[in-house]
Structures are given as C-alpha cells and as structure tokens.
Scaffold this active site. Structure first.
Site, PDB file in Angstrom:
ATOM      1  NE  ARG A  97      -3.098   0.717  -0.704  1.00 21.46           N
ATOM      2  CZ  ARG A  97      -3.397   0.842  -1.979  1.00 21.46           C
ATOM      3  NH1 ARG A  97      -3.054   1.938  -2.650  1.00 21.46           N
ATOM      4  NH2 ARG A  97      -4.021  -0.118  -2.624  1.00 21.46           N
ATOM      5  CE  LYS A 132      -2.534  28.483  -4.550  1.00 21.01           C
ATOM      6  NZ  LYS A 132      -3.603  28.993  -5.430  1.00 21.01           N
ATOM      7  CE  LYS A 164       1.125  34.844  -2.322  1.00 20.91           C
ATOM      8  NZ  LYS A 164       0.873  34.410  -3.721  1.00 20.91           N
ATOM      9  CD  GLU A 197      -0.109  37.515  -6.015  1.00 22.18           C
ATOM     10  OE1 GLU A 197       0.321  36.360  -5.921  1.00 22.18           O
ATOM     11  OE2 GLU A 197      -0.912  38.037  -5.189  1.00 22.18           O
TER      12      GLU A 197
END
Length: 285
Positions: A97, A132, A164, A197
C-alpha cells in the site's frame, strides 16, 4: 532532490503503515514464502514515482529483485505491467500500500501535468507548479510535475523574492507602494530574482518602473493580460496565475506570457490507479 530527502518522506509513510508491524501478513504468511508480483496500471496516463516505489520495497528487503518496465515520464496504458517484484511475499505485502500510494499520487500529478502541457502545444510558454502541495510531499510532487515536462517554481520561501498582495497590503500601512517594495527587495544580499504579483494594469505600470525580474499577473482577465504583455519590456519575464484550467489555459498562453503556473497540478490531481498482483508464487528453502 537528494536521496536523504526522498528516504525521509518514505520513512514517514512507512511508519504510518507498519511501524508496529503488519499483524495480518505476519500471522498468515510464512517468512520462507517467496513470490513474483507485478504492478499493473489500471488507467492511461504518465508514469511517476517508480523509483520511489522501488526504494520502499528495497528499504525493507534489500535482496528483492525489482525491474521497472516503464520509467518515470513515459506514457502508460491500462493493463501495462510497470514493475515486476521477486522476493519474500511477506515484505512485498507489507510495502504494497505504501508503494502504491506513492505511485498513484505522483502518476496522477504527472498525468494531469501532461494534459495541461498538451493544451499549449506549439506555443512558446512554460507550465509551472506552485507551493500548493501536501505538507511533507512537496519535493516529490514537484518531481512528478517535472517528470511530465513541467517546471518547478520556488520549492521554498528562500529560493526567490515573491512580493504578494498581502505583502503590499501590509506595507501600505506605512505608505510603501509597489515601486518602493520592489526597490527594497532588489537590495537582498543574495541577489535572488524579484517577482511581484499584480492584479491590475495600474499595478503593472508601477512595477515596470522598478524593473523586477518578473511580473506575475494574478487573476487577471485575458484582455488585461494582453494589454500587460504589450507594455511590459522583454527584459522582464511575465507569469500568469490564478483561475487557470484546462479549458482556458491555451487562451491565456496566447496572450504572450512566458510562464503559466497552475496550483491544480498538485492540489487537485486525481490519483492514477495501479494494482499489485501475484500471478505466480512458490515455496523456498
């Protein structure tokens, strides 16, 4: 990505499954039983994680013979045998697994990346991932994007200066705007590239004045992207990100941006199905 980084991720995954043993396998399977197992693709896609799966098995049975029949980055079809294992059945079952989890997840990312790349075929644009990612899995997930032909953005916060919207919002309280923020960022001792950004054409114009390494067009309309590309000098790279999917990525690419980053490559890729099967087994001395 170093071998030690890979092994740390693998060790953590193995600890989740059998740090305290495998009560079922240890109760039922004789330690002397050897067998031949195969891993079979159940869907079409792109292979990624074969070497990682191999390390899972080898860490727990260094004598296991493992043949990877389809290497990472290659196309696979449903029914393809991608790996053959010869060794102690008890060790194959313990690791099954954990190894398949890596294969299904990483191949899913590679397969989705390949779909995005196919949508921009023939255009002079690169496809990149983002941060992400699943905590603890970033390096392997970014590797899967790379295996399919994508590029990696910053692996961590020290690999580049990315200003950002929240940085700019926080700085605005002190009266510091985009131009001043970029100029301050360009003084970083390591001389790393400076990316800013923006989400409006007004911000694009302000950023151009300070000359960052790259301007990231975030959640902008295609029309505004085209206008931004027209005014940004060739010396500044242009990246597009935000709300980009398989349906609109080609339209975005045709605006003339250099890079398109897509968070979905890692945070929304569906798993690609594999199974481990025992077609033959026999008792050993």
């Amino acid at each position: 990505m170093s071998q030690s980084q890979i092994e740390k991720i693998i060790d953590n995954a193995c600890d989740e499954d059998f740090a305290r043993g495998d009560i079922t396998t240890e109760t039922l399977i004789p330690s002397s039983l050897a067998g031949r197992a195969i891993i079979v693709a159940k869907q079409d896609g792109i292979m990624a994680g074969a070497e990682v799966a191999k390390i899972v098995f080898m860490k727990h049975d260094p004598n296991m013979e493992i043949d990877i029949l389809i290497e990472d980055g290659k196309k696979i079809k449903a029914g393809d045998v991608v790996m053959v294992l010869n060794g102690r059945v008890i060790n194959i079952l313990k690791c099954e697994r954990t190894a398949l989890n890596f294969l299904t997840h990483l191949s899913g990312i590679a397969s989705l990346t390949a779909k995005y790349i196919s949508k921009v075929e023939g255009l002079n644009v690169s496809l990149a991932d983002t941060r992400k990612t699943i905590p603890g899995m970033r390096m392997l997930e970014k590797y899967a994007v790379y295996a399919a032909g994508g590029k990696s953005n910053r692996p961590d916060l020290a690999c580049g200066v990315l200003i950002k919207d929240n940085h700019l919002m926080a700085l605005s309280a002190k009266g510091i705007g985009i131009k001043e923020a970029i100029e301050k960022a360009k003084t970083n001792k390591s001389k790393l590239p400076v990316i800013v950004e923006v989400n409006t054409l007004e911000q694009v114009a302000q950023a151009i004045e300070a000359g960052p390494s790259s301007i990231l067009l975030d959640n902008m309309s295609v029309e505004d992207m085209k206008k931004a590309v027209d005014i940004i000098p060739e010396t500044i790279k242009i990246e597009a990100s935000g709300n980009i999917n398989l349906d609109n990525i080609r339209e975005v690419a045709m605006t003339g941006v250099d890079v398109i980053s897509v968070g979905a490559l890692t945070h929304s890729a569906p798993s690609l199905d594999f199974s481990l099967e025992f077609p033959v087994q026999q008792e050993t001395e």
